[in-house]
Design a protein around this motif. Sequence first.
Motif, mmCIF file in Angstrom:
data_model
loop_
_atom_site.group_PDB
_atom_site.id
_atom_site.type_symbol
_atom_site.label_atom_id
_atom_site.label_comp_id
_atom_site.label_asym_id
_atom_site.label_seq_id
_atom_site.Cartn_x
_atom_site.Cartn_y
_atom_site.Cartn_z
ATOM 1 N N TYR A 177 0.937 -1.162 -0.228
ATOM 2 C CA TYR A 177 -0.100 -0.066 -0.027
ATOM 3 C C TYR A 177 0.893 1.219 0.020
ATOM 4 C CZ TYR A 177 -3.945 -3.167 1.165
ATOM 5 O OH TYR A 177 -5.065 -4.219 1.161
ATOM 6 N N LYS A 178 1.977 1.068 0.002
ATOM 7 C CA LYS A 178 2.825 2.175 0.111
ATOM 8 C C LYS A 178 2.696 3.212 1.285
ATOM 9 C CE LYS A 178 4.171 2.086 -4.865
ATOM 10 N NZ LYS A 178 3.416 0.785 -5.302
ATOM 11 N N ASP A 179 2.715 2.432 2.439
ATOM 12 C CA ASP A 179 2.440 3.291 3.750
ATOM 13 C C ASP A 179 3.132 2.765 4.701
ATOM 14 O OD1 ASP A 179 1.433 4.556 6.041
ATOM 15 O OD2 ASP A 179 -0.678 4.240 5.406
ATOM 16 N N PRO A 180 4.464 3.469 5.015
ATOM 17 C CA PRO A 180 5.365 3.025 5.941
ATOM 18 C C PRO A 180 4.841 2.995 7.562
ATOM 19 C CG PRO A 180 5.866 5.096 5.311
ATOM 20 C CD PRO A 180 4.769 4.814 4.401
ATOM 21 N N THR A 181 3.817 3.680 7.639
ATOM 22 C CA THR A 181 3.176 3.488 9.232
ATOM 23 C C THR A 181 2.246 2.572 9.551
ATOM 24 O OG1 THR A 181 1.122 4.794 8.617
ATOM 25 C CG2 THR A 181 3.268 5.883 8.919
ATOM 26 N N ILE A 182 1.726 1.354 8.731
ATOM 27 C CA ILE A 182 0.843 0.617 8.816
ATOM 28 C C ILE A 182 1.251 -0.108 10.011
ATOM 29 C CG2 ILE A 182 -0.161 -1.578 7.980
ATOM 30 C CD1 ILE A 182 -0.332 -0.326 5.143
ATOM 31 N N TYR A 183 2.367 -0.757 9.986
ATOM 32 C CA TYR A 183 3.144 -1.748 10.985
ATOM 33 C C TYR A 183 2.846 -1.301 12.420
ATOM 34 C CZ TYR A 183 6.620 -5.277 13.244
ATOM 35 O OH TYR A 183 6.858 -5.995 13.687
#
Length: 328
Positions: A177-183
């Motif tokens: 999803y190109k979102d580095p905050t998910i994790y």
Amino acid sequence: MKRGIIGIVILIAALIFVAGCAASNKGGNQQTEKVKLYLYGAGTLAKPFKEVIGEFEKKYPNVTIESQFGGSVKMVKQVTELHQPGDIIAVADYNVIPKYMFGENGQTKYTDWYIGFVNNSITFVYTDKSKYANEINSTNWYKILSEKGVQIGRSNPNTDPSGYQTLQMLKLAEKYYKDPTIYEKILANAPEKNIRDTETELLSSLEAGQIDYLAIYKSDALQHHLKYLDLPAQINLSDPKYANFYKEAVVDTKNGELSGKPIIYAITIPNNSKNTEWAIKFVEFLLGPDGQSIMKKNGFGVLEKPYANNVDKVPAELKNFVSEWPKQ
């Protein structure tokens, strides 16, 4: 004279009868001797394996299988560290077997083969009581699970494959999803108090509304008739064709760094089994049409032909059931 001949004939007939009975008993011993097998399995195998065991025991009434289910690493260590008697071990991550049972790094060698017999995928399940149950879908799920106040349950990544596979899936979601905050955001809603040794221990908490979402296998979602997210194959660890992408997801656990792999359940027989012949018969039954039908009915993906590593080491009785493990 005639009486003597008749006596000899009767004696010979009696001897033939006794010999025949002895031969019959020798051939029937396998079916009449009482046998107890000890099986350790991943927590998510509890329901289908209890069905498989039931059918196996019907076919072989002289066999009793004593089973225990829990986190895969914990189950393996029942044999390798606690030295409990073990005849069959089945895990939710095939890599657990070589890591703890192949005798590497000076460890005792317990086996040198395993067979991958079904696959699965990681998802999140929820109920009508869950926060945002009417809004969440397979597109916005990671945003919903990041919302403040959402409670998420998961299993222990140090003892259970689904625990670290959940972490790997979240790492893959960041890339997908190109979102580095998910994790980080989702794990903030899945604190220590929401962790158990195996995720199935949290099903009652989900049903009671104490948690909103639970990271679990798709098979469990289907078995328990729960709502679940149909996550993309690129992140749910279900498809071997994405193996190269999966391995980019690396997570730290107390057992070291673990990279993502397709979720393929594996089974083996420890080399110190006291009932190897019967353990092989159980694996035969599991890999056969009856066993595979039960697994499929319980939501697992059935492989076209089960995979085996070290095919030459696999017991001869099982070789016709398996194919070479795909190269990755």
